[in-house]
Design a protein around this motif. Structure first.
Motif, PDB file in Angstrom:
ATOM      1  N   PRO A  22       0.679  -1.114   0.149  1.00  0.00           N
ATOM      2  CA  PRO A  22       0.090  -0.034  -0.095  1.00  0.00           C
ATOM      3  C   PRO A  22       0.773   1.273   0.095  1.00  0.00           C
ATOM      4  O   PRO A  22       1.745   1.317   0.533  1.00  0.00           O
ATOM      5  CB  PRO A  22      -0.750  -0.211   1.366  1.00  0.00           C
ATOM      6  N   GLU A  23       0.174   2.332  -0.842  1.00  0.00           N
ATOM      7  CA  GLU A  23       0.829   3.793  -0.741  1.00  0.00           C
ATOM      8  C   GLU A  23       1.561   4.110   0.936  1.00  0.00           C
ATOM      9  O   GLU A  23       2.336   4.649   1.166  1.00  0.00           O
ATOM     10  CB  GLU A  23       0.054   4.637  -1.296  1.00  0.00           C
ATOM     11  N   SER A  24       0.345   3.680   1.928  1.00  0.00           N
ATOM     12  CA  SER A  24       0.525   4.001   3.141  1.00  0.00           C
ATOM     13  C   SER A  24       1.886   3.869   3.724  1.00  0.00           C
ATOM     14  O   SER A  24       2.165   4.258   4.682  1.00  0.00           O
ATOM     15  CB  SER A  24      -0.414   3.767   3.883  1.00  0.00           C
ATOM     16  N   LEU A  25       2.711   2.725   2.959  1.00  0.00           N
ATOM     17  CA  LEU A  25       4.002   2.452   3.883  1.00  0.00           C
ATOM     18  C   LEU A  25       4.935   3.552   3.700  1.00  0.00           C
ATOM     19  O   LEU A  25       5.848   3.652   4.171  1.00  0.00           O
ATOM     20  CB  LEU A  25       4.528   1.051   3.157  1.00  0.00           C
ATOM     21  N   GLY A  26       4.522   4.429   2.667  1.00  0.00           N
ATOM     22  CA  GLY A  26       5.338   5.622   2.531  1.00  0.00           C
ATOM     23  C   GLY A  26       6.807   5.671   1.969  1.00  0.00           C
ATOM     24  O   GLY A  26       7.487   6.439   1.931  1.00  0.00           O
ATOM     25  N   ARG A  27       6.865   4.314   1.451  1.00  0.00           N
ATOM     26  CA  ARG A  27       8.231   4.305   0.491  1.00  0.00           C
ATOM     27  C   ARG A  27       7.971   3.256  -0.776  1.00  0.00           C
ATOM     28  O   ARG A  27       7.019   2.198  -0.464  1.00  0.00           O
ATOM     29  CB  ARG A  27       9.329   3.909   1.308  1.00  0.00           C
ATOM     30  N   ASP A  28       8.707   3.198  -1.521  1.00  0.00           N
ATOM     31  CA  ASP A  28       8.525   2.145  -2.566  1.00  0.00           C
ATOM     32  C   ASP A  28       9.408   0.696  -2.183  1.00  0.00           C
ATOM     33  O   ASP A  28       9.884   0.729  -1.159  1.00  0.00           O
ATOM     34  CB  ASP A  28       9.658   2.536  -3.785  1.00  0.00           C
ATOM     35  N   ALA A  29       8.769  -0.360  -2.649  1.00  0.00           N
ATOM     36  CA  ALA A  29       9.278  -1.478  -2.250  1.00  0.00           C
ATOM     37  C   ALA A  29      10.832  -1.781  -2.835  1.00  0.00           C
ATOM     38  O   ALA A  29      10.947  -1.085  -3.819  1.00  0.00           O
ATOM     39  CB  ALA A  29       8.280  -2.469  -2.960  1.00  0.00           C
ATOM     40  N   GLU A  30      11.445  -2.698  -2.079  1.00  0.00           N
ATOM     41  CA  GLU A  30      12.534  -2.869  -2.631  1.00  0.00           C
ATOM     42  C   GLU A  30      12.993  -4.214  -2.428  1.00  0.00           C
ATOM     43  O   GLU A  30      12.396  -5.038  -1.152  1.00  0.00           O
ATOM     44  CB  GLU A  30      13.855  -1.965  -2.203  1.00  0.00           C
ATOM     45  N   ILE A  31      13.822  -4.963  -3.264  1.00  0.00           N
ATOM     46  CA  ILE A  31      14.311  -6.636  -2.996  1.00  0.00           C
ATOM     47  C   ILE A  31      15.101  -6.434  -1.538  1.00  0.00           C
ATOM     48  O   ILE A  31      15.789  -5.610  -1.389  1.00  0.00           O
ATOM     49  CB  ILE A  31      14.961  -7.087  -4.084  1.00  0.00           C
TER      50      ILE A  31
END
Ligand code: ZN
Ligand code: ZN
Length: 727
Positions: A22-31
């Motif tokens: 979700p956007e609410s995590l406040g950051r982009d996903a990263e491996i």
DNA sequence: TCAAAAAGCGGT
DNA sequence: CCGCTTTTTGAA
């Protein structure tokens, strides 16, 4: 719409799970990020292993990642790839693999708080202070170490074998002060360098010249040929390029002395990872390496998964050592994974051993590994004189032949030390009634109980069963109970009787179980008084005893006739290692091997020609029979409360697999040679293929059926790829 | 692996 | 049919 990621979830399921990001995590996903996720009714910590995945699960059934636990990914993309590859290769649940790749403290959601290590250095006025009391050896030696290193952290000091009390005494005495900035790493590889001989020089330049590219070396160096010096020089070259080094060492070899040797050469740059550290300490080492704060990691099996900033060289010492293979759960080989990591990082890997595994020798023969040989013993030491003692029809005194006892006598007279090796602890492996023939068996295993005289106990060496040593036969009440065969404890007592005037020191799991007891025994031996050491393979690994000039090997025959085709390889390696304990530059050594089969061809080859020809002979046999390392194998093991249950399960798996043909074979279900162990019945399927993909495909089917089979209550099973034991 | 749901089971 | 233990199931 939020994106999807795949998460490795710590559960025994063979797949990753997809989650919403979700956007609410406040950051982009990263491996490689650790995330907190809802799973079933629990909340777990997983690792992101894929981004932007497409999945066919309806989005209303997907759950969302709850929280991101890292600022920076805990595992670099390279390691995530490695983890996925290794989960696949060893057919183990991916989530469990990733949990094991992380240090314990990171397996929980706890915020990874990074508190900087406290470094200590000599205080400004330490020279004006009175010396510590002259009997405070530890304090004096620690002062010297710190003086050389510049500054050390509490952790490093503990790694070097100094207790907190010693450090505190120095701090309280005003000798030390806290260093505010961690030392600028000094690359000073020249302080205690030993001169290299031509072979060592060649090895060092071969490795150095391939820094920056993937290259595999097998460093085959006899005991005392100076392998470690080759490692240290190569490490120095690697550090000079600004890169880091991964060094794997068997658990038993990662002693304070080893650490001290590395630390004194590369002050402040070495970190250790071994079982003696607490979770917090392990995490600290892990962080120092992954952040690039330290440059050299010395670690045991699991250290192979430590992230590096810039890995430039991988070293695996004693590459044949069985402890590199995890023996339960995820059965990976740290040695093989180390090679893979070197490939990933485009750097050289050096596998070192005095007794290389047949796997590695085969790889060298196939030109996959480049062979670097160290034939000369450093110094002028001559090869020990090795002799087989034919003990057929000889009168043995508690397992010891007269020839061996005489030789021991002479050696002690000359002021030297004797080492007696027997790979069997306890007093005697069998207690029998002279009246009726009753034998003390374990109630939970198909095995005999071992008598332990000192503790007046019968113990099973295969489970935790123990009972009081009986005085009379429980069956016929006869009091004539006889102890059949020797163990180390019996040899110790017998040798004490023969040589009452010298110290007899026993080293096995029973005498070294207390923390630090190994070290104090070893220190006692090193002071050089004439003494006899009796022990199991603990004696053969890691420690060198410079004053031992006679080695007696009591019973190695067992290894020659085992059901496992790898047994002769292991026995040979052990024998050569034990023999390597004898003698040094100025004192030639003798090795006497008691045997009932002095004509055994493999034994003869080993004794008269050395390990290399012996190993080549074994390799030729394997070739002839298409056994590993020429072919590839896996074992599927099952154990249950009844043999039928285990066998039926394996038979069901077998029925799903391809029938044997000329490129692939499947054998079993076979009951294990010791079928019942700790109350459970064990059986196995043995798979072998000419090519890896075949094996891999069949294993995938096997795992699938295994997972599907409504597993009967108590059944447990596991897959072992590239096993080192059949059962 | 973990925990909820389902299935057994003795006792009334 | 209750209350208990054992077994099975499913997890995104
Ligand atoms: Zn009896
Ligand atoms: Zn037992």
């Amino acid at each position: 719409m939020s994106k999807l990621v795949t998460v490795a979830v710590p559960c025994p399921l063979r797949r990753g799970f997809d989650y919403l990001w979700p956007e609410s995590l406040g950051r982009d996903a990263e491996i490689g990020l650790r995330v907190s996720i809802p799973f079933g009714r629990q909340q777990l910590v997983g690792v992101v292993i894929a981004l932007d995945v497409i999945c066919d699960i309806p989005s209303n059934k997907l759950k969302a990642v709850l929280k991101v636990l890292d600022e920076q990914p805990s595992l670099a993309a390279e390691l995530v790839q490695l983890g996925r590859w290794a989960a696949d290769y060893y057919h183990h649940p991916v989530g469990d693999c990733f949990a094991q790749m992380l240090p314990v403290v990171l397996r929980k959601a706890s915020p990874p708080k990074e508190k900087p290590a406290q470094y200590w250095q000599l205080s400004a006025n330490w020279e004006e202070l009175p010396q510590p009391a002259s009997r405070a050896h530890q304090q004096i030696s620690l002062l010297a170490v710190i003086r050389q290193a510049g500054q050390l952290s509490r952790r490093q000091i503990k790694d070097l074998g100094y207790s907190n009390a010693v450090l505190n005494a120095l701090i309280n005495g005003g000798y030390l002060q806290q260093a505010d900035t961690p030392a600028a790493p000094s690359i000073d590889a020249n302080n205690t360098e030993l001169a290299l001989n031509a072979e060592q020089q060649h090895a060092v330049s071969a490795v150095s010249n391939s820094l920056g590219q993937f290259a595999r070396y097998l460093l085959d160096g006899v005991t005392g040929s100076g392998k470690t010096e080759v490692y240290l020089r190569s490490i120095a070259e690697c550090l000079a390029r600004g890169e880091q080094v991964l060094t794997l060492i068997p658990e038993i070899g990662l002693t304070p002395q080893t650490l001290e040797r590395f630390e004194s050469r590369f002050p402040g740059q070495v970190r250790a990872l071994h079982s003696g550290l607490s979770d917090g300490e392990r995490y600290r080492s892990w962080q120092d390496i992954s952040s690039g704060r330290a440059r050299i990691l010395l670690g045991t099996r699991s250290a192979v998964f430590t992230p590096f900033q810039k890995l430039g060289l991988v070293i695996v010492d004693e590459e044949h050592d069985a402890s590199y293979k995890q023996q339960e759960g995820w059965r990976y080989s740290a040695r093989d994974i180390a090679v893979k990591r070197a490939a990933d990082h485009n750097c050289p890997v050096v596998l070192g051993s005095a007794t290389p595994s047949l796997d590695s020798l085969h790889n060298a023969a196939q030109d996959r590994y480049q062979l670097l040989e160290l034939r000369e013993r450093a110094g002028i030491a001559s090869k020990p004189d090795i002799r087989l003692l034919d003990i057929r029809q000889q009168n043995l005194d508690e397992g010891l032949s007269k020839t061996l006892l005489d030789a021991a006598h002479d050696t002690l007279q000359a002021g030297n030390q004797v080492l007696i090796f027997l790979n069997r602890r306890g007093f005697s492996p069998l207690l029998q009634c002279h009246g009726c023939g009753w034998v003390a068996n374990c109630h939970a295993c198909d095995a005999k109980m071992t008598a332990h005289f000192g503790r007046r106990e019968l113990r099973c060496h295969h489970c935790d069963a123990r009972e009081a040593l009986p005085n009379i036969c429980p069956q016929c009440h006869n009091s004539q109970l006889i102890f059949q065969g020797p163990g180390t404890e019996r040899l110790e007592l017998s040798l004490k009787r023969h040589f009452p005037e010298v110290d007899v020191i026993r080293i096995d799991r029973d005498t070294t179980s207390a923390k630090g007891s190994m070290q104090s025994l070893v220190d006692g031996i090193r002071d050089g008084r004439p003494s006899i050491l009796v022990g199991t393979q603990m004696l053969a690994k890691g420690h060198h005893f410079p004053d031992v000039t006679l080695v007696g090997i009591i019973d190695i025959d067992g290894g020659l006739f085992s059901a496992d085709f790898r047994a002769p390889e292991r026995s040979g390696q052990l024998l050569v290692q034990v023999a390597g304990r004898a003698g040094r530059a100025d004192k030639p050594g003798r090795v006497y091997i008691q045997t009932h089969c002095p004509d055994h061809p493999a034994l003869l080859a080993l004794v008269s020609e050395g390990y290399q020809p012996f190993a080549q002979q074994l390799l030729a046999e394997r070739q002839l029979l298409s056994l590993p390392p020429v072919s590839f194998s896996a074992v599927i093991r099952a154990d249950a409360s009844s043999l039928r249950c285990a066998e039926d399960f394996l038979a069901a798996i077998r029925s799903e697999l391809a029938p044997s043909d000329n490129t692939w074979s499947i054998v079993g279900p076979l009951p294990a040679p010791m079928t019942r162990k700790a109350g459970r019945f064990r059986a196995a399927l043995i798979l072998q293929a000419e090519r890896r993909p075949t094996l891999h495909r069949q294993l995938a089917i096997a795992c699938h059926t295994g997972d599907q089979l409504s597993k009967h209550k108590s059944l447990r099973w596991s897959v072992d790829v590239d096993p080192i034991d059949l059962f």
